[in-house]
Design a protein around this motif. Structure first.
Motif, PDB file in Angstrom:
ATOM      1  N   ASP A 114      26.892 -88.128  58.594  1.00 23.33           N
ATOM      2  CA  ASP A 114      26.668 -86.187  57.575  1.00 23.33           C
ATOM      3  C   ASP A 114      25.706 -85.717  57.356  1.00 23.33           C
ATOM      4  OD1 ASP A 114      28.149 -84.566  56.082  1.00 23.33           O
ATOM      5  OD2 ASP A 114      28.810 -85.970  54.716  1.00 23.33           O
ATOM      6  N   VAL A 115      25.454 -84.494  57.975  1.00 24.53           N
ATOM      7  CA  VAL A 115      24.434 -83.902  58.120  1.00 24.53           C
ATOM      8  C   VAL A 115      24.586 -82.637  57.331  1.00 24.53           C
ATOM      9  CG1 VAL A 115      23.496 -82.328  59.568  1.00 24.53           C
ATOM     10  CG2 VAL A 115      24.046 -84.116  60.562  1.00 24.53           C
ATOM     11  N   ALA A 142      29.011 -82.477  60.679  1.00 18.74           N
ATOM     12  CA  ALA A 142      28.703 -80.925  59.315  1.00 18.74           C
ATOM     13  C   ALA A 142      30.299 -79.980  58.716  1.00 18.74           C
ATOM     14  CB  ALA A 142      27.972 -80.516  59.966  1.00 18.74           C
ATOM     15  N   ARG A 143      29.700 -80.130  57.784  1.00 15.03           N
ATOM     16  CA  ARG A 143      31.264 -79.202  56.950  1.00 15.03           C
ATOM     17  C   ARG A 143      30.815 -77.835  56.705  1.00 15.03           C
ATOM     18  NH1 ARG A 143      32.630 -79.645  51.355  1.00 15.03           N
ATOM     19  NH2 ARG A 143      35.276 -78.478  51.230  1.00 15.03           N
ATOM     20  N   ALA A 144      30.728 -76.810  56.986  1.00 11.22           N
ATOM     21  CA  ALA A 144      30.352 -75.375  56.903  1.00 11.22           C
ATOM     22  C   ALA A 144      28.380 -74.808  56.446  1.00 11.22           C
ATOM     23  CB  ALA A 144      31.196 -75.083  55.429  1.00 11.22           C
ATOM     24  N   VAL A 145      27.734 -76.125  57.317  1.00  2.70           N
ATOM     25  CA  VAL A 145      26.619 -75.646  56.728  1.00  2.70           C
ATOM     26  C   VAL A 145      26.171 -74.347  57.609  1.00  2.70           C
ATOM     27  CG1 VAL A 145      24.549 -76.677  56.977  1.00  2.70           C
ATOM     28  CG2 VAL A 145      25.870 -78.179  56.889  1.00  2.70           C
ATOM     29  N   ALA A 146      26.683 -74.209  58.674  1.00  3.68           N
ATOM     30  CA  ALA A 146      25.562 -73.473  59.591  1.00  3.68           C
ATOM     31  C   ALA A 146      26.264 -72.713  60.773  1.00  3.68           C
ATOM     32  CB  ALA A 146      24.089 -73.373  59.688  1.00  3.68           C
ATOM     33  N   LEU A 148      24.387 -75.539  63.997  1.00  2.93           N
ATOM     34  CA  LEU A 148      24.891 -76.926  63.779  1.00  2.93           C
ATOM     35  C   LEU A 148      24.881 -78.242  65.348  1.00  2.93           C
ATOM     36  CD1 LEU A 148      28.007 -76.663  62.024  1.00  2.93           C
ATOM     37  CD2 LEU A 148      26.299 -77.370  61.111  1.00  2.93           C
ATOM     38  N   SER A 149      25.080 -77.286  66.376  1.00  3.09           N
ATOM     39  CA  SER A 149      24.976 -78.166  67.708  1.00  3.09           C
ATOM     40  C   SER A 149      23.113 -78.758  67.951  1.00  3.09           C
ATOM     41  CB  SER A 149      25.334 -77.180  68.751  1.00  3.09           C
ATOM     42  OG  SER A 149      26.584 -77.306  68.208  1.00  3.09           O
ATOM     43  N   GLU A 150      22.479 -77.331  67.624  1.00  3.38           N
ATOM     44  CA  GLU A 150      21.128 -78.080  67.794  1.00  3.38           C
ATOM     45  C   GLU A 150      20.155 -79.650  66.455  1.00  3.38           C
ATOM     46  OE1 GLU A 150      16.940 -75.938  68.189  1.00  3.38           O
ATOM     47  OE2 GLU A 150      17.895 -74.652  68.408  1.00  3.38           O
ATOM     48  N   LEU A 151      21.427 -79.206  65.309  1.00  2.00           N
ATOM     49  CA  LEU A 151      20.787 -79.644  64.251  1.00  2.00           C
ATOM     50  C   LEU A 151      21.241 -81.219  63.898  1.00  2.00           C
ATOM     51  CD1 LEU A 151      21.407 -77.912  61.203  1.00  2.00           C
ATOM     52  CD2 LEU A 151      19.254 -78.630  62.584  1.00  2.00           C
ATOM     53  N   PHE A 191      30.852 -85.397  68.397  1.00  2.00           N
ATOM     54  CA  PHE A 191      30.113 -84.494  66.846  1.00  2.00           C
ATOM     55  C   PHE A 191      30.875 -83.348  65.950  1.00  2.00           C
ATOM     56  CE2 PHE A 191      28.297 -79.861  66.816  1.00  2.00           C
ATOM     57  CZ  PHE A 191      28.210 -79.840  65.822  1.00  2.00           C
ATOM     58  N   LEU A 192      31.388 -83.457  65.622  1.00  2.00           N
ATOM     59  CA  LEU A 192      32.473 -83.333  64.901  1.00  2.00           C
ATOM     60  C   LEU A 192      32.449 -81.641  63.485  1.00  2.00           C
ATOM     61  CD1 LEU A 192      35.832 -85.005  63.547  1.00  2.00           C
ATOM     62  CD2 LEU A 192      34.808 -83.012  62.306  1.00  2.00           C
ATOM     63  N   ALA A 193      32.111 -80.350  63.687  1.00  2.00           N
ATOM     64  CA  ALA A 193      32.356 -79.476  63.232  1.00  2.00           C
ATOM     65  C   ALA A 193      33.589 -79.258  62.552  1.00  2.00           C
ATOM     66  CB  ALA A 193      31.599 -78.292  63.985  1.00  2.00           C
ATOM     67  N   MET A 194      33.804 -79.435  61.220  1.00  3.92           N
ATOM     68  CA  MET A 194      34.402 -78.116  60.197  1.00  3.92           C
ATOM     69  C   MET A 194      34.033 -76.813  59.658  1.00  3.92           C
ATOM     70  SD  MET A 194      34.939 -82.033  57.683  1.00  3.92           S
ATOM     71  CE  MET A 194      36.630 -81.815  56.980  1.00  3.92           C
ATOM     72  N   LYS A 195      34.631 -76.132  59.815  1.00  3.25           N
ATOM     73  CA  LYS A 195      35.002 -74.913  59.541  1.00  3.25           C
ATOM     74  C   LYS A 195      36.073 -73.635  59.486  1.00  3.25           C
ATOM     75  CE  LYS A 195      31.407 -73.046  61.918  1.00  3.25           C
ATOM     76  NZ  LYS A 195      29.994 -72.547  60.769  1.00  3.25           N
TER      77      LYS A 195
END
Length: 238
Positions: free
Chosen positions: A75-76, A146-150, A155-158, A169-173
């Motif tokens: 979790d980033v 990552a959840r709503a970080v950027a 986010l993809s690069e991080l 990779f799962l992004a919560m937006k």
């Protein structure tokens, strides 16, 4: 969202919480509010809002991805532990790593995981940009979240450098996601990923838009990514 509704709504999704797990969420809420008086962890402290906008929202990832398996999860930028800690409470077999750039948040998470008696949780005080270059963490995880970080391209690069080949990779937006997806296509591909699916739903009670983006890690990330701290935000890949 009161606790009964929280339990019922999760039950509808096939997540049935034991009395111990329900108590862990209660303890989480109280520890969060107590520590929030000393440091800024969250602007949301009303109990029903915490249950809806932090706990339930964090667990929504599991409506679209199978967490009922042995997984190493990173979790980033978890902040006060979202989404990683709620997922760990519900799926105790997960091996969870959390990376956050603020040491005081790591101190809070150390206290929290100890009080909730959570095992297999590793906490890292680091910037995501340098964390992605560590030999022990680069391309080491089955799932990176990552959840709503950027923005999605940032986010993809991080996150993608941390996912192993064959991992995800799962992004919560939130509502801004559709516009971000256009800008992030090049970044995702360049970093070794391929968008598998984009799921949309509405958060109960307040009906706000939520999106879950699932990216498959198909190829190794080129060694130069992530770039040095601050660069992904200032000059997103597009």
């Amino acid at each position: 969202m009161d606790i009964t509704t929280f339990e019922e709504k999760l039950g509808e999704k096939g997540i049935h919480l034991s009395s111990r797990q329900l108590q862990q969420f209660e303890d989480y809420f109280h520890i969060l509010v107590e520590w929030n008086e000393k440091m800024n962890l969250t602007a949301i402290t009303d109990k029903e809002e915490v249950y809806l906008k932090h706990f339930y929202d964090s667990l929504s990832a599991s409506f679209f991805f199978d967490f009922n398996q042995e997984l190493s999860v990173c979790d980033v930028g978890a902040g006060a532990g979202f989404p990683g800690i709620p997922l760990k409470i519900c799926f105790p077999q997960l091996k969870l790593s959390i990376c956050d750039s603020l040491n005081k948040r790591i101190t809070f998470l150390e206290h929290l995981t100890q009080k909730l008696e959570l095992s297999d949780v590793t906490l890292y005080h680091d910037r995501a940009e340098t964390f992605g270059h560590r030999p022990d963490t680069r391309e080491a995880y089955d799932l990176v979240m990552a959840r709503a970080v950027a923005r999605m391209s940032v986010l993809s690069e991080l996150c993608l450098p941390l996912a192993k080949k064959g991992g995800h990779f799962l992004a919560m937006k939130g509502a801004q996601l559709p516009e971000e997806m256009k800008d992030s296509k090049k970044a995702v591909q360049l970093l070794g990923g391929k968008v598998n699916d984009v799921f949309s739903f509405k958060l109960p009670e307040e009906n706000s838009d939520r999106f879950i983006v699932l990216v498959d890690k198909e190829k190794a990330t080129p060694k130069k990514y992530p770039r040095k701290p601050g660069t992904p935000n200032k000059s997103p890949l597009s």
